[in-house]
Design a protein around this motif. Structure first.
Motif, PDB file in Angstrom:
ATOM      1  N   PRO A  10      -5.088  -0.225  -4.284  1.00  0.00           N
ATOM      2  CA  PRO A  10      -4.278  -0.516  -3.091  1.00  0.00           C
ATOM      3  C   PRO A  10      -4.846   0.181  -1.870  1.00  0.00           C
ATOM      4  N   PRO A  12      -5.494  -5.681   2.331  1.00  0.00           N
ATOM      5  CA  PRO A  12      -6.247  -5.357   1.116  1.00  0.00           C
ATOM      6  C   PRO A  12      -7.608  -6.056   1.092  1.00  0.00           C
ATOM      7  N   ALA A  15       0.856  -1.182   0.000  1.00  0.00           N
ATOM      8  CA  ALA A  15       0.000   0.000   0.000  1.00  0.00           C
ATOM      9  C   ALA A  15       0.889   1.228   0.000  1.00  0.00           C
TER      10      ALA A  15
END
Length: 446
Positions: A193, A135, A22
């Motif tokens: 993301p 995620p 991320a």
């Protein structure tokens, strides 16, 4: 029928473990923060290790590449908005390159300041404590795995009790859950993301971009004499508001990089100034050769991309004759760089290879090596990284303590025009920075 299902589930578990990073301003929630600093006569890199949860202890490593006379380094981390500060210290031994660890602590995510003090100098470095979030696609995959596992157990129990209808229903659940998990895993690259916890909110600047910073480069005193110490200051201003630029982000393990050379290249420094005030960066150097010197500053603004600015100053005293052969003020060793083709041509890629003679090398500034190229007249500066150590942005930067690179360094570079170029190859050997100078003549393209 059960064996293929079990095999598929195992494969999907492995696939689900590949969680994408991320990103927040070019940094993932699982990435360490690196700040190269030239402070108190030492070249160090302060590494703030990634946090998987907060509150928690925070590992900080001070990597001394050029410890000089050594000394005490005080470190403090404090949140920008409330919260508790944490401090510690390390003592760098004179002439002993290496890693010096200290454990601090954080109690919240978000913007923080890292204060570094040594030898009467103080640098305040802004960064964000980030915690990665799971995620969405990974949540779907694992939830589907759990459902498939429950359905599989139900199908086995129902089959053992000869309840065919229930067994068929559970078997259908296994198939559906498996398909969901498999689909989510395959589509994972297309999922947005997850923004790590503590990352700054997105702004309109992400879409509009930000203007280039306008530099003011000066030395104090205005014209240092040979052998004297001076301060080199770089002040950055916003081109639209006129205010100080205080939104630099980590760029190749530093907020800013400075290359300082004189006309014939006999004076060369690649340093990393300390942040003394918003938009102000300073480094202490010692003058050596009389005459004209060039300054090149490389940095990156958040949501604006990289930028290279230049300046110059003069060291007083009579000018000396230049022999055109660059030397360095620091450690120099290793073999002689070799170019292929042997006679480089302007505008065509050239491979520069250096056999360091070292069995394994450590990364410095995230790479196995750095090639700095300057034209004889000072009008051009190039900086490229060792080709085989460059990793995609989604991968973790190698740790400074790991010597994992091969003895040979390889760079690919294209000279913009014919003429004489001065080059310096830099790498880390047992934490110490080694600089190898070279001169190359570039001819025009037929």
């Amino acid at each position: 029928m059960l064996k293929p299902l079990i095999t598929t589930l195992v494969a999907l578990v492995i696939l689900g473990a590949w969680a994408g990073p991320a990103w927040a301003h070019g940094r993932s929630g699982e990435a360490d923060v690196r700040f190269a600093q030239t402070i108190a006569g030492m070249e160090i890199t302060v590494v703030v290790r990634a946090s998987l949860q907060v509150p928690a202890p925070l590992q900080v490593d001070v990597v001394a590449h050029a410890p000089g006379r050594g000394g005490r380094i005080d470190l403090a981390i404090r949140p920008v908005e409330g919260g508790r500060s944490s401090s510690g210290m390390v003592r760098v031994e004179a002439g002993s390159p290496g890693m010096y660890p200290v454990v601090l602590s954080v109690d919240r995510v978000g913007p923080h300041e890292l204060e570094v003090r040594a030898g009467g100098e103080r640098s305040v470095l802004p960064f964000a404590v980030l915690v990665p979030q799971t995620p969405l696609w990974e949540v779907v995959v694992y939830a589907a795995f759990a459902c498939a596992a429950v359905a599989l157990v139900g199908a086995l129990v129902s089959a053992a009790l000869s309840r065919r209808l229930a067994a068929a229903g559970f078997a259908g659940g296994v198939v559906v859950a498996t398909v969901v998990a498999f689909t989510a895993g395959l589509l994972s690259p297309w999922f947005a993301p997850m923004v790590p916890e503590g990352a700054p909110p997105a702004s309109r600047d992400v879409m509009l971009g930000r203007p280039n910073a306008q530099p003011v480069i000066a030395v104090l005193p205005g014209e240092p004499g040979p052998g004297s110490e001076f301060r080199l200051r770089v002040e950055l201003f916003d081109g639209s508001t006129g205010g100080p630029v205080d939104d630099l982000v980590e760029h190749h393990a530093a907020l800013s990089h400075l290359v300082v050379t004189n006309q014939d290249g006999s004076y060369f420094h690649h340093v990393h100034p300390i942040r003394t005030a918003p938009g102000t960066y300073e480094v202490r150097l010692r003058a050596q050769e009389q005459g004209r010197h060039w300054v090149y500053a490389e940095f990156e603004r958040a949501d604006a991309g990289g930028q290279l600015v230049t300046g110059e100053f003069t060291v007083g005293g009579p000018k000396q004759a230049a022999d055109g052969v660059p030397t360095v003020t620091g450690a120099a060793s290793g073999g002689v760089p070799v170019t292929a083709p042997a006679q480089p041509e302007a505008g065509r890629p050239v491979t520069v290879t250096l056999d360091t003679g070292v069995a394994s090398l450590q990364p410095w500034l995230g790479m196995a090596g750095h090639l700095v190229v300057r034209s004889q007249d000072g009008g051009f500066l190039g900086h490229v990284h060792e080709a085989r150590s460059m990793v995609p942005g989604s991968q973790r930067v190698p740790d400074e303590s790991v010597a994992a690179y091969a003895p040979k360094l390889e760079f690919t570079f294209s000279f913009p025009r014919p003429g004489r170029y001065l080059m310096w190859i830099q790498y880390a050997k047992n934490y110490e920075i080694v600089t190898v100078p070279h001169v190359v003549e570039v001819r025009g393209t037929p």
